[in-house]
Structures are given as structure tokens and as C-alpha cells.
Enzyme design. Structure first.
Site, PDB file in Angstrom:
ATOM      1  N   PRO A 152       0.301  -1.185  -0.200  1.00  0.00           N
ATOM      2  CA  PRO A 152      -0.384   0.114   0.274  1.00  0.00           C
ATOM      3  C   PRO A 152       0.928   1.635  -0.190  1.00  0.00           C
ATOM      4  CG  PRO A 152      -0.041  -1.166   2.250  1.00  0.00           C
ATOM      5  CD  PRO A 152       0.836  -2.158   0.903  1.00  0.00           C
ATOM      6  N   GLU A 198       1.991  -8.247   8.726  1.00  0.00           N
ATOM      7  CA  GLU A 198       2.044  -6.368   8.889  1.00  0.00           C
ATOM      8  C   GLU A 198       3.318  -5.851   7.484  1.00  0.00           C
ATOM      9  OE1 GLU A 198       0.734  -3.669  10.480  1.00  0.00           O
ATOM     10  OE2 GLU A 198      -0.551  -5.180  10.724  1.00  0.00           O
ATOM     11  N   ARG A 211      -3.669  -9.020 -21.026  1.00  0.00           N
ATOM     12  CA  ARG A 211      -4.583  -9.436 -22.079  1.00  0.00           C
ATOM     13  C   ARG A 211      -4.063  -7.865 -22.925  1.00  0.00           C
ATOM     14  NH1 ARG A 211      -7.376  -5.704 -21.543  1.00  0.00           N
ATOM     15  NH2 ARG A 211      -9.082  -5.738 -22.194  1.00  0.00           N
ATOM     16  N   ASP A 250     -10.297   0.534 -25.066  1.00  0.00           N
ATOM     17  CA  ASP A 250     -10.915   0.594 -23.719  1.00  0.00           C
ATOM     18  C   ASP A 250     -10.872   1.266 -23.099  1.00  0.00           C
ATOM     19  OD1 ASP A 250     -11.529  -2.563 -23.282  1.00  0.00           O
ATOM     20  OD2 ASP A 250      -9.671  -3.097 -22.942  1.00  0.00           O
TER      21      ASP A 250
END
Ligand code: SAM
Length: 257
Positions: free
Chosen positions: A89, A117, A155, A170
Site C-alpha cells: 500500500p 503487517e 490481455r 478500452d
């Protein structure tokens, strides 16, 4: 392209490899995905890979020995110099530019998944080239983020998606969101489809789609205009729309705006 995944849950990543576009890319040999379980590099007789943080605090941390053992094995078994990416993160936000760049280069990737953690900092300092995040949310492990990377790359590899044009059209590709799509039946629960789509006039259809894509972008993600601002035609369409003189994608708007 070769992607190695350092993970305590290789079976989770394997499950993704058996489905859809990723499976197809693997079957076509455009993509090879291999898991490395740090427990196989643990010196502990119970194959432990985590311990308590120095300084106290909640949770457990991944230890450098087993994680770096797995990373080193993945690196040495890669063809060529791989890029080592930790999913975290705290990393830079993943987006289509990053994915497109990786897919174009085909440089092998080693994706390192955290748990608990997270990582002992020395893992990141000694082995990892970059950290990437899926967004401002916290997952319990990096595997789903790694699977997102694998899917998004698969893809984009040549020959994997049947019609390469569909990738080019897209959302995000031209700094616009996608336009609304409709299929059979033409009438469903009293809802029809925009008449232009059955007109057979391909120029008008393309113009309608471009306008709808632009309107959706203007409403939901005006930030995408920062690179390629609305063209003169698009601006005119926007003005027409704000005056109510257009066939806007109403069904989609009701769900979001
Ligand atoms: C519970 S999280 C650790 C969170 C960490 N203590 C923090 O606050 O930054 C465990 C692991 O899940 C993965 N993870 C969690 N959220 C993520 C995200 N947004 N993007 C990528 N990986 C994520 C990472 O590999 C992380 O080491």
C-alpha cells in the site's frame, strides 16, 4: 513473458492462472507464471517465515531470510534481468501506463507479496526495485494485487485477446472512459437501445460512441482530460449536452451520478 510470484499462497495465484485470459495467455505460451513459496527457504523446522516487530506493536512481520531466499531463486531462474516489484500500500499507484510499459518490454517480473503487517524493511532495501500499490485500501495480502498485475498484463500480450482493437478501445486508452454498449435483445424490460446503433451507418455509430465516451469522461473522470483536453468538437458536444440537446447515457448516469 515470465512472471514469478513470491507468495505464501501459491495456490491462490494458481487459481487465477487457470481462468480466462490468463489461462489463455499461458496456453499460448505468451506468458509463464511460477510461484515461489518463502516457506521453502525457511530455516525454521516449522517453516515459519514471520516474527514479532522490534520495538513492539501489533502483528507479525515477514523475515528477510525466507523472503529473500525465494526472491533470489526467482531472480536466478528468470531469463534475463528481472524487475523485482513488491506489492505494498506504500507503493506508487498502479495504472495502465505502468502495465502497458511492462507488457511492452516483456522484461521478466518478480512480484513479491506481503502478508501480516508486511515486510522487514531490509527486504525492500536489499532486493526490491520498486513498490506498487493497487490503491488507497489495505488488503490482507499481496496476492490479489499480483493477480491484478498478471491479468492486466496478459490481455496486453500479442495474440491473447481475440480482437486487439478491443484493448485499444478500452477505458483509459485514449484518456477517455469507454462508451455504453448494448446487445440483444433490442427491447428489454421496456428499455430500447439508441437507434443509431442499428442504423448500419458506421461513421455515425463511431461518432456517437466517441461522444458518449467523452460525456461519460466529463461527468465521472474530468481529471482524464488534463492530458488530452476536449477537442473543439468535443467541447461543442459538451455544450449541446449541458443544454439538454443530446442522447446521453442515462442508464449509466443513474447508477453513479
Ligand atoms: C495487511 S497488509 C500490510 C499493511 C502495512 N502494515 C501498511 O499499513 O502499509 C499485508 C500485505 O498486503 C499487501 N497489500 C495490502 N494492501 C495493498 C495494496 N493496496 N496494494 C498492494 N498490496 C497490498 C502487501 O503486500 C502488504 O505487505
Amino acid at each position: 513473458m515470465q512472471i514469478s510470484v513470491v507468495t505464501l499462497f501459491p495456490e491462490l495465484v494458481d487459481a487465477g492462472n487457470r481462468c480466462g485470459m490468463v489461462r489463455s495467455a499461458i496456453e499460448k505460451a505468451s506468458l509463464a507464471v511460477r510461484g515461489y513459496n518463502p516457506r521453502d527457504w525457511s530455516a525454521d523446522r516449522n517453516r515459519r517465515v514471520d516474527d514479532r516487530p522490534f520495538g513492539g506493536g501489533p502483528g507479525m512481520l515477514l523475515q528477510p531470510g525466507p523472503i529473500c531466499g525465494a526472491i533470489d531463486a526467482a531472480v536466478s531462474e528468470s531469463e534475463g534481468e528481472p524487475r523485482v516489484v513488491a506489492l505494498s500500500p506504500q507503493g506508487r499507484r498502479l495504472d495502465r501506463h505502468v502495465i502497458a510499459d511492462w507488457a511492452e518490454r516483456r522484461q521478466p517480473l518478480v512480484l513479491v507479496c506481503g502478508r501480516y503487517e508486511g515486510f522487514d524493511q531490509r527486504i525492500l532495501d536489499s532486493r526490491v526495485d520498486e513498490e506498487y500499490s493497487l490503491g488507497d485500501l489495505v488488503l490482507s495480502g499481496g496476492e490479489l494485487a499480483a493477480m491484478v498485475v498478471i491479468d492486466a498484463i496478459a490481455r496486453r500480450l500479442p495474440g491473447v485477446v481475440g480482437d486487439a482493437q478491443s484493448v485499444v478501445e478500452d477505458s483509459f486508452e485514449a484518456d477517455r472512459l469507454d462508451h455504453p454498449h448494448y446487445t440483444r435483445p433490442p427491447e428489454w424490460e421496456g428499455r430500447g437501445i439508441p437507434g443509431v446503433l442499428t442504423s448500419g451507418d458506421h461513421r455515425r455509430i463511431a461518432a456517437w460512441r466517441a461522444e458518449q465516451a467523452m460525456l461519460t469522461t466529463a461527468r465521472r473522470r474530468p481529471d482524464l482530460f488534463t492530458k488530452h483536453g476536449p477537442t473543439a468538437d468535443e467541447r461543442a458536444a459538451l455544450e449541446r449536452h449541458w443544454l439538454g440537446d443530446t442522447d446521453a447515457p442515462r442508464a449509466r448516469d443513474r447508477t453513479r451520478d
